[in-house]
Design a protein around this motif. Structure first.
Motif, PDB file in Angstrom:
ATOM      1  N   MET A   1       0.845  -1.194   0.000  1.00 41.90           N
ATOM      2  CA  MET A   1       0.000   0.000   0.000  1.00 41.90           C
ATOM      3  C   MET A   1       0.881   1.245   0.000  1.00 41.90           C
ATOM      4  N   SER A   2       0.571   2.201  -0.860  1.00 38.35           N
ATOM      5  CA  SER A   2       1.350   3.431  -0.919  1.00 38.35           C
ATOM      6  C   SER A   2       1.027   4.319   0.276  1.00 38.35           C
ATOM      7  N   VAL A   3       1.896   5.292   0.524  1.00 32.36           N
ATOM      8  CA  VAL A   3       1.658   6.195   1.641  1.00 32.36           C
ATOM      9  C   VAL A   3       0.373   6.990   1.413  1.00 32.36           C
ATOM     10  N   GLU A   4       0.093   7.359   0.157  1.00 34.87           N
ATOM     11  CA  GLU A   4      -1.134   8.101  -0.130  1.00 34.87           C
ATOM     12  C   GLU A   4      -2.371   7.264   0.176  1.00 34.87           C
ATOM     13  N   GLU A   5      -2.322   5.988  -0.192  1.00 29.29           N
ATOM     14  CA  GLU A   5      -3.457   5.098   0.087  1.00 29.29           C
ATOM     15  C   GLU A   5      -3.633   4.892   1.582  1.00 29.29           C
ATOM     16  N   PHE A   6      -2.535   4.745   2.318  1.00 25.13           N
ATOM     17  CA  PHE A   6      -2.606   4.525   3.760  1.00 25.13           C
ATOM     18  C   PHE A   6      -3.155   5.757   4.468  1.00 25.13           C
ATOM     19  N   VAL A   7      -2.696   6.924   4.044  1.00 27.31           N
ATOM     20  CA  VAL A   7      -3.189   8.173   4.622  1.00 27.31           C
ATOM     21  C   VAL A   7      -4.695   8.313   4.385  1.00 27.31           C
ATOM     22  N   THR A 218     -21.976  -3.990  19.246  1.00 24.19           N
ATOM     23  CA  THR A 218     -20.803  -4.150  18.397  1.00 24.19           C
ATOM     24  C   THR A 218     -20.819  -3.066  17.323  1.00 24.19           C
ATOM     25  N   VAL A 219     -19.638  -2.564  16.984  1.00 27.90           N
ATOM     26  CA  VAL A 219     -19.500  -1.534  15.957  1.00 27.90           C
ATOM     27  C   VAL A 219     -18.435  -2.000  14.965  1.00 27.90           C
ATOM     28  N   SER A 220     -18.855  -2.268  13.738  1.00 27.97           N
ATOM     29  CA  SER A 220     -17.945  -2.752  12.685  1.00 27.97           C
ATOM     30  C   SER A 220     -17.238  -4.044  13.092  1.00 27.97           C
ATOM     31  N   GLY A 221     -17.922  -4.876  13.839  1.00 24.47           N
ATOM     32  CA  GLY A 221     -17.316  -6.121  14.295  1.00 24.47           C
ATOM     33  C   GLY A 221     -17.490  -7.248  13.299  1.00 24.47           C
ATOM     34  N   PRO A 222     -16.505  -8.138  13.165  1.00 25.42           N
ATOM     35  CA  PRO A 222     -16.641  -9.263  12.234  1.00 25.42           C
ATOM     36  C   PRO A 222     -17.512 -10.373  12.811  1.00 25.42           C
ATOM     37  N   PHE A 223     -18.313 -10.956  11.958  1.00 23.28           N
ATOM     38  CA  PHE A 223     -19.030 -12.173  12.338  1.00 23.28           C
ATOM     39  C   PHE A 223     -18.112 -13.379  12.191  1.00 23.28           C
ATOM     40  N   ARG A 224     -17.254 -13.302  11.168  1.00 24.06           N
ATOM     41  CA  ARG A 224     -16.313 -14.403  10.908  1.00 24.06           C
ATOM     42  C   ARG A 224     -15.132 -13.837  10.122  1.00 24.06           C
ATOM     43  N   LEU A 225     -13.957 -14.424  10.312  1.00 18.99           N
ATOM     44  CA  LEU A 225     -12.784 -14.053   9.524  1.00 18.99           C
ATOM     45  C   LEU A 225     -12.428 -15.192   8.575  1.00 18.99           C
ATOM     46  N   ASP A 226     -12.080 -14.830   7.358  1.00 14.33           N
ATOM     47  CA  ASP A 226     -11.601 -15.786   6.352  1.00 14.33           C
ATOM     48  C   ASP A 226     -10.155 -15.414   6.053  1.00 14.33           C
ATOM     49  N   TRP A 227      -9.209 -16.188   6.591  1.00 16.89           N
ATOM     50  CA  TRP A 227      -7.793 -15.845   6.470  1.00 16.89           C
ATOM     51  C   TRP A 227      -7.374 -15.633   5.020  1.00 16.89           C
ATOM     52  N   ASP A 228      -7.774 -16.538   4.162  1.00 18.76           N
ATOM     53  CA  ASP A 228      -7.352 -16.453   2.766  1.00 18.76           C
ATOM     54  C   ASP A 228      -7.936 -15.229   2.059  1.00 18.76           C
ATOM     55  N   GLY A 229      -9.057 -14.730   2.553  1.00 19.57           N
ATOM     56  CA  GLY A 229      -9.684 -13.585   1.926  1.00 19.57           C
ATOM     57  C   GLY A 229      -9.217 -12.245   2.472  1.00 19.57           C
ATOM     58  N   LEU A 230      -8.475 -12.250   3.586  1.00 22.13           N
ATOM     59  CA  LEU A 230      -8.049 -10.997   4.193  1.00 22.13           C
ATOM     60  C   LEU A 230      -6.997 -10.298   3.332  1.00 22.13           C
ATOM     61  N   THR A 232      -3.595  -8.411   2.376  1.00 22.13           N
ATOM     62  CA  THR A 232      -2.242  -8.662   2.888  1.00 22.13           C
ATOM     63  C   THR A 232      -1.902  -7.784   4.092  1.00 22.13           C
ATOM     64  N   PRO A 233      -2.203  -6.475   4.099  1.00 23.24           N
ATOM     65  CA  PRO A 233      -1.873  -5.673   5.276  1.00 23.24           C
ATOM     66  C   PRO A 233      -2.561  -6.162   6.549  1.00 23.24           C
ATOM     67  N   VAL A 234      -3.794  -6.650   6.429  1.00 24.81           N
ATOM     68  CA  VAL A 234      -4.506  -7.150   7.603  1.00 24.81           C
ATOM     69  C   VAL A 234      -3.887  -8.469   8.073  1.00 24.81           C
ATOM     70  N   ARG A 235      -3.537  -9.344   7.129  1.00 27.15           N
ATOM     71  CA  ARG A 235      -2.871 -10.591   7.514  1.00 27.15           C
ATOM     72  C   ARG A 235      -1.538 -10.304   8.197  1.00 27.15           C
ATOM     73  N   ILE A 278     -14.151  -4.651   3.955  1.00 26.47           N
ATOM     74  CA  ILE A 278     -12.853  -5.308   4.082  1.00 26.47           C
ATOM     75  C   ILE A 278     -12.988  -6.761   3.637  1.00 26.47           C
ATOM     76  N   PRO A 279     -12.266  -7.164   2.606  1.00 22.55           N
ATOM     77  CA  PRO A 279     -12.356  -8.564   2.150  1.00 22.55           C
ATOM     78  C   PRO A 279     -11.967  -9.530   3.271  1.00 22.55           C
ATOM     79  N   GLY A 280     -12.673 -10.656   3.333  1.00 21.17           N
ATOM     80  CA  GLY A 280     -12.366 -11.670   4.330  1.00 21.17           C
ATOM     81  C   GLY A 280     -13.032 -11.458   5.663  1.00 21.17           C
ATOM     82  N   VAL A 281     -13.775 -10.348   5.802  1.00 22.57           N
ATOM     83  CA  VAL A 281     -14.474 -10.057   7.054  1.00 22.57           C
ATOM     84  C   VAL A 281     -15.961  -9.983   6.760  1.00 22.57           C
ATOM     85  N   THR A 282     -16.716 -10.903   7.296  1.00 20.61           N
ATOM     86  CA  THR A 282     -18.157 -10.878   7.064  1.00 20.61           C
ATOM     87  C   THR A 282     -18.809  -9.864   7.998  1.00 20.61           C
TER      88      THR A 282
END
Length: 326
Positions: A1-7, A218-230, A232-235, A278-282
């Motif tokens: 992720m570029s600095v602009e995207e992260f910001v 709960t606020v923006s909480g995941p119901f389930r995580l899918d490791w393969d779908g997360l 790369t920065p989240v993994r 967020i991919p991988g987060v239901t």
């Protein structure tokens, strides 16, 4: 992720946590790469420490200490050296702020947790604010302040792998064990919980097991995580907070409320942002549907943590937590 995207990705989170948007733009506008993120945010935090020491009134000093704590916390978001020091500075600055602004606030610590108990000592309602994967007790001041204005006692905490404890502990899926010790330390019969981001999973998981929970949001909480779908920065983040790739995968596999949701028999409010993709987060809709007393609040234009839509959920959620949820 570029600095602009992260910001850009962290803009509403930062401003939702109380950082001035113009100051955020000035600080991040000088970044040539993400390597400078931590140093720049620590420098901004220390500038507020200087202002606190030079302030003409204790109130101004305390407010600058609060802002410094937020800058130090956000210095920990980018993956680089110095995160433990920045987290320690955030913790210390928050302590200085409360010593001035809320001298009756109490630091309470125990195995696997630390935090501040704020508000009226004899309040009939105590709410525990639980942060997420890379958040901390210094981040969700808006939630805490909204509850304090409603005469609720609030315990804002760091747990395993979070905030002040991130450098000495790792995340754990059985967070209810930690919340149980927190309730013991608080010395109350019943508590209400609000969890943000991964903290949403933590409080839902706790409500399924801990009988002393009276209500949970709960606020923006995941119901389930899918490791393969997360992404790369989240993994990568989860790998650091879990202490390695294998424990991170194991942790992600256990974040699943499919069987626990029906066990949550207390009132439950699930808040989601429609732009939280967020991919991988239901999302949490299924949690609200499976829980016997679940309610679902979807803010279509809200992003992750809904920092861009605070009026659409925070007042109602604070009212719900401080009132008599049905």
């Amino acid at each position: 992720m570029s600095v602009e995207e992260f910001v850009a990705a962290n803009f509403t989170r930062a401003t939702g946590a109380g950082l001035d948007p113009h100051e955020y733009q000035r600080v991040t506008g000088e970044l040539a790469s993400l390597d400078g993120w931590g140093e720049a945010f620590v420098r901004a935090g220390r500038s507020h420490l200087v202002r606190a020491r030079e302030a003409a009134s204790p109130i101004s000093a305390g407010e600058h200490y609060q802002v410094a704590a937020r800058w130090f916390h956000f210095a920990t978001l980018a993956p680089q050296a110095g995160q433990a020091l920045a987290a320690a500075e955030a913790d210390a600055a928050m302590g200085r702020a409360l010593a001035v602004l809320e001298p009756h606030a109490r630091r309470i610590e125990g195995p696997g947790f630390t935090g501040w108990l704020r508000g009226r000592a004899d309040s009939p309602i105590t709410v525990i604010v639980v942060p997420g994967l890379d958040s901390s007790k210094e981040e969700f001041h808006a939630v805490t302040s909204a509850l304090l204005r409603r005469d609720v006692a609030v315990f804002a905490m760091d747990g395993p792998g979070q905030g002040a404890l991130a450098s000495t502990s790792t995340v754990r899926p059985d967070y209810h064990q930690v919340i149980g010790r927190v309730i013991d330390a608080l010395g109350v019969d019943r508590v209400r919980l609000v969890g943000l981001s991964l903290g949403g999973y933590y409080v839902a998981e706790t409500a399924a097991w801990e009988t002393r929970v009276a209500a949970v949001a709960t606020v923006s909480g995941p119901f389930r995580l899918d490791w393969d779908g997360l992404p790369t920065p989240v993994r990568d983040l989860l790998t650091r907070r879990a202490g390695g790739a294998r424990p991170a995968r194991d942790f992600a596999r256990q974040v699943d409320l499919s069987t626990l949701a029906p066990r949550i028999t207390v009132p439950l409010l699930v808040v989601d942002g429609g732009q939280d993709l967020i991919p991988g987060v239901t999302n949490g809709e299924r949690l609200a549907r499976l829980a016997p007393h679940g309610e679902y609040l979807l803010v279509p234009h809200g992003d992750h943590l809904l920092g861009n839509a605070r009026p659409d959920w925070l007042p109602a959620t604070a009212d719900w937590l401080s009132g008599e949820p049905k």
